[in-house]
Every structure is written in structure tokens, then in C-alpha cells.
Design a protein around this motif. Structure first.
Motif, PDB file in Angstrom:
ATOM      1  N   GLU A  91       0.848  -1.196   0.065  1.00 39.10           N
ATOM      2  CA  GLU A  91       0.106   0.021  -0.053  1.00 39.10           C
ATOM      3  C   GLU A  91       0.835   1.331   0.040  1.00 39.10           C
ATOM      4  O   GLU A  91       0.221   2.311  -0.277  1.00 39.10           O
ATOM      5  N   ALA A  92       1.900   1.273   0.386  1.00 34.39           N
ATOM      6  CA  ALA A  92       3.065   2.331   0.517  1.00 34.39           C
ATOM      7  C   ALA A  92       3.561   2.685  -0.786  1.00 34.39           C
ATOM      8  O   ALA A  92       3.467   3.889  -1.137  1.00 34.39           O
ATOM      9  N   ALA A  93       3.948   1.643  -1.528  1.00 35.27           N
ATOM     10  CA  ALA A  93       4.456   1.839  -2.880  1.00 35.27           C
ATOM     11  C   ALA A  93       3.774   2.766  -3.671  1.00 35.27           C
ATOM     12  O   ALA A  93       4.574   3.794  -4.380  1.00 35.27           O
ATOM     13  N   PRO A  94       2.558   2.973  -3.899  1.00 31.74           N
ATOM     14  CA  PRO A  94       2.026   3.764  -4.776  1.00 31.74           C
ATOM     15  C   PRO A  94       2.216   5.075  -4.540  1.00 31.74           C
ATOM     16  O   PRO A  94       2.182   5.947  -5.459  1.00 31.74           O
ATOM     17  N   TRP A  95       2.149   5.480  -3.330  1.00 33.95           N
ATOM     18  CA  TRP A  95       2.262   6.842  -2.863  1.00 33.95           C
ATOM     19  C   TRP A  95       3.672   7.326  -3.076  1.00 33.95           C
ATOM     20  O   TRP A  95       3.800   8.436  -3.226  1.00 33.95           O
ATOM     21  N   PHE A  96       4.682   6.506  -2.937  1.00 29.33           N
ATOM     22  CA  PHE A  96       6.167   6.976  -2.974  1.00 29.33           C
ATOM     23  C   PHE A  96       6.324   7.044  -4.716  1.00 29.33           C
ATOM     24  O   PHE A  96       6.913   8.126  -5.124  1.00 29.33           O
ATOM     25  N   VAL A  97       5.660   6.136  -5.618  1.00 29.17           N
ATOM     26  CA  VAL A  97       5.703   6.468  -6.793  1.00 29.17           C
ATOM     27  C   VAL A  97       5.016   7.848  -7.296  1.00 29.17           C
ATOM     28  O   VAL A  97       5.637   8.583  -8.211  1.00 29.17           O
ATOM     29  N   LYS A  98       4.162   7.787  -6.817  1.00 27.60           N
ATOM     30  CA  LYS A  98       3.065   9.139  -7.159  1.00 27.60           C
ATOM     31  C   LYS A  98       3.872  10.390  -6.722  1.00 27.60           C
ATOM     32  O   LYS A  98       3.934  11.403  -7.644  1.00 27.60           O
ATOM     33  N   ASN A  99       4.356  10.359  -5.527  1.00 32.37           N
ATOM     34  CA  ASN A  99       5.025  11.512  -5.029  1.00 32.37           C
ATOM     35  C   ASN A  99       6.349  12.123  -5.914  1.00 32.37           C
ATOM     36  O   ASN A  99       6.578  13.021  -6.394  1.00 32.37           O
ATOM     37  N   TYR A 100       6.981  11.014  -6.510  1.00 33.26           N
ATOM     38  CA  TYR A 100       8.212  11.181  -7.527  1.00 33.26           C
ATOM     39  C   TYR A 100       7.911  11.691  -8.916  1.00 33.26           C
ATOM     40  O   TYR A 100       8.284  12.584  -9.298  1.00 33.26           O
ATOM     41  N   ASP A 101       6.704  11.021  -9.270  1.00 34.70           N
ATOM     42  CA  ASP A 101       6.169  11.182 -10.755  1.00 34.70           C
ATOM     43  C   ASP A 101       5.479  12.727 -10.902  1.00 34.70           C
ATOM     44  O   ASP A 101       5.783  13.253 -11.931  1.00 34.70           O
TER      45      ASP A 101
END
Length: 314
Positions: free
Chosen positions: A243-253
């Protein structure tokens, strides 16, 4: 010549009228073939459009569903009726064939539309209710080593099968109530700060809920990069790397130059390591070193080195 003119002027009124009628008929006789040619061209154009529509609605051209095309119908009609004495007879026969074809096409289109509506209703009834969280995504390689988002499949879960969360204990409520929510002129900052305080107190589920509220309500706030990154950490620290991974990806993208975009890449590495996905962990690690070389030897050096020590990348 003068005699001819006097002769014409001398024609009696009835005879002069007869001459004018003959002249008019002769003029009409010349104009009719041209008009008939125009009508013929228009009729052929309409017939061609109907045949094209038939091929679109009935790709197989099955004669069970529509009448034969206008040209064939005209040929059949011509063979069963007496020879036309005027162009109008042929036009009427061809119009009958066109009307038959259009009626069959309209009927089939209505049948297809009704069937599609019923199918859409059945699909809508089978779909589960949506959630507020983003779809699960992971980082995958693309051309040039650039990272991209790839949705991961998830099994539908019906509402009836989802257990209700347990009511918080009185001790838990007391912990949450002990965290004061700021109240300043910056409402967005108040929401973020309250989420940060909940995370700092290790009240991770409450922090997740609060930080989701913040990022959804204030997507353009000055602290949004901090908020998305902290939301990912609230899941990661709660033992939920997926569940954490999508938020890290979104913050970078969403903002590569955001204040916490580089941090999110390193926390994404940690999420992938927790999920035992070494390949994607290495991709994120390489992307961090490529995009943020100064931070790799500066503020984030210790975390970067620790992550590299955890995985073996080619």
C-alpha cells in the motif's frame, strides 16, 4: 424579311398561343434529360451510402437480416414490372428498395443497442464498490531506464465479504485524543501537521486516514510533497509495503523536484525489498543515483548506502 415579320405579326392570337406552347414543350424536352441525369446521380449516391451502411452494421452481409442492396432490388423490380415509360417509374422502384433496406438497418441497430444496454447493466451490477486509495502500482523499467507506473491486478472483493473494522479501544481513543490538532490561518498546514503528529505517535492507521484527507483536499499545497511521502511512510511503518509503494511512486512522478521526491524513491526501494522484488528495488535505486547525485553523497547518503547494501544489483 419584312414580309416575314409582317406575316408573324399577322398571325391570329390563337395561332400565336399554339406556337408558344410548342416552343415551351421543346424547351422542357431539352431540360428533362439533364434533370433526370442529376436525379440519377443523387440516387446512385444514396444507394452507395446505404450499401456502405449495410456493410458496417452487417459485416458478414447475411441476407437473413436485411433486404438485398438497392442495385439488386432495382434489377429485380425491373424484371417484374412492365418497362418504364418515364424515368419516374424506375426512381419509384429504387426508392422502395432503399426504404426496405433502411427499415431493416434501423431494426437491427435498435436490437444491438438494447442488447448492449442490458449487458452494461449486468456488468455494472457485478462491479464492486470503489475505494478512495489509488490503484496499486509498482515501478517497472522502460526505454532509456526511465521508470513508469504499472498497475497490478487485484481480486474484486464484495462488500459483504469485507469484515467490519473492530471498534477502537478506550485506550486507543485516549491516545488519539491526546494529539492536539493545530488551528492556524493555514488550514492545509494544520491538516498536514495533524497527520504528522499522529504518525510521530505511531498511530499509523489514524495517520493514514488524516494524511489521505490532506493530499486529496490540498493537492497544490506547499507541503504536498511532504504529505504524500509521509502517507507512504505511514503505510510502510505499519507493515504495509504494497500500500505504501503507490504513494512513493506518485510523489516522485508528480514532482521530481519536490522537497521529498528523492526520499520517496529511497522509501520505494525499501518497499520493494520488503516485497522481495529485487529487480524493481534496483531500478528505483539506480534512478535515485542518476537523478539526485548530490543527495547520494549528501543529505541522503546514509539511507542510500544502507539500501544498496541490502540488495545485489547488476
Amino acid at each position: 424579311m419584312m414580309m416575314g415579320r409582317r406575316w408573324v405579326r399577322g398571325i391570329v392570337p390563337g395561332a400565336r398561343t399554339a406556337v408558344m406552347v410548342v416552343s415551351a414543350v421543346a424547351t422542357v424536352g431539352v431540360a428533362m434529360p439533364a434533370a433526370a441525369q442529376v436525379d440519377e446521380n443523387r440516387m446512385r449516391k444514396v444507394e452507395a451510402e446505404v450499401r456502405a451502411l449495410q456493410r458496417k452494421v452487417f459485416p458478414a452481409g447475411d441476407s437473413r437480416f436485411f433486404a438485398q442492396d438497392a442495385a439488386a432490388a432495382t434489377s429485380t423490380a425491373s424484371s417484374t414490372i412492365p418497362p418504364a415509360t418515364t424515368p419516374m417509374t424506375d426512381v419509384l422502384a429504387r426508392l422502395d428498395a432503399l426504404e426496405t433496406s433502411l427499415a431493416a438497418l434501423t431494426s437491427q441497430v435498435e436490437t444491438n443497442t438494447n442488447a448492449l444496454a442490458r449487458l452494461s447493466g449486468r456488468v455494472a451490477a457485478l462491479e464492486p464498490a470503489g475505494t478512495a486509495s489509488p490503484p496499486p502500482v509498482v515501478v517497472s523499467p522502460a526505454s532509456g531506464g526511465v521508470t513508469t507506473l504499472t498497475p497490478t491486478a487485484s481480486k474484486p472483493v464484495t462488500t459483504a465479504a469485507t469484515p467490519k473494522p473492530a471498534a477502537p479501544s478506550s485506550a486507543r481513543l485516549a491516545q488519539v485524543q491526546a494529539i492536539a490538532k493545530p488551528s492556524t490561518a493555514d488550514a492545509g498546514d494544520d491538516e498536514y501537521s495533524y497527520g504528522f503528529r499522529l504518525w510521530e505517535a505511531r498511530l499509523y492507521p489514524e495517520a493514514q486516514q488524516q494524511l489521505q484527507l490532506y493530499v486529496q483536499k490540498y493537492p497544490k499545497h506547499r507541503m504536498i510533497s511532504h504529505g504524500r511521502n509521509l502517507l507512504g511512510r505511514a503505510y510502510l511503518d505499519d507493515g504495509k509495503p504494497k500500500e505504501a509503494a503507490p504513494w512513493f511512486v506518485k510523489n516522485y512522478d508528480d514532482d521530481v523536484q519536490g522537497a521529498r521526491a528523492p526520499d520517496s524513491l529511497l522509501y520505494l526501494v525499501e518497499s520493494m525489498i520488503a516485497l522481495k522484488d529485487t529487480k524493481r528495488a534496483c531500478i528505483a535505486l539506480a534512478k535515485f543515483g542518476e537523478t539526485y547525485p548530490a543527495l547520494a553523497i549528501g543529505r541522503l547518503k546514509s539511507q542510500y548506502d544502507a539500501n544498496r547494501a541490502k540488495v545485489k544489483c547488476n
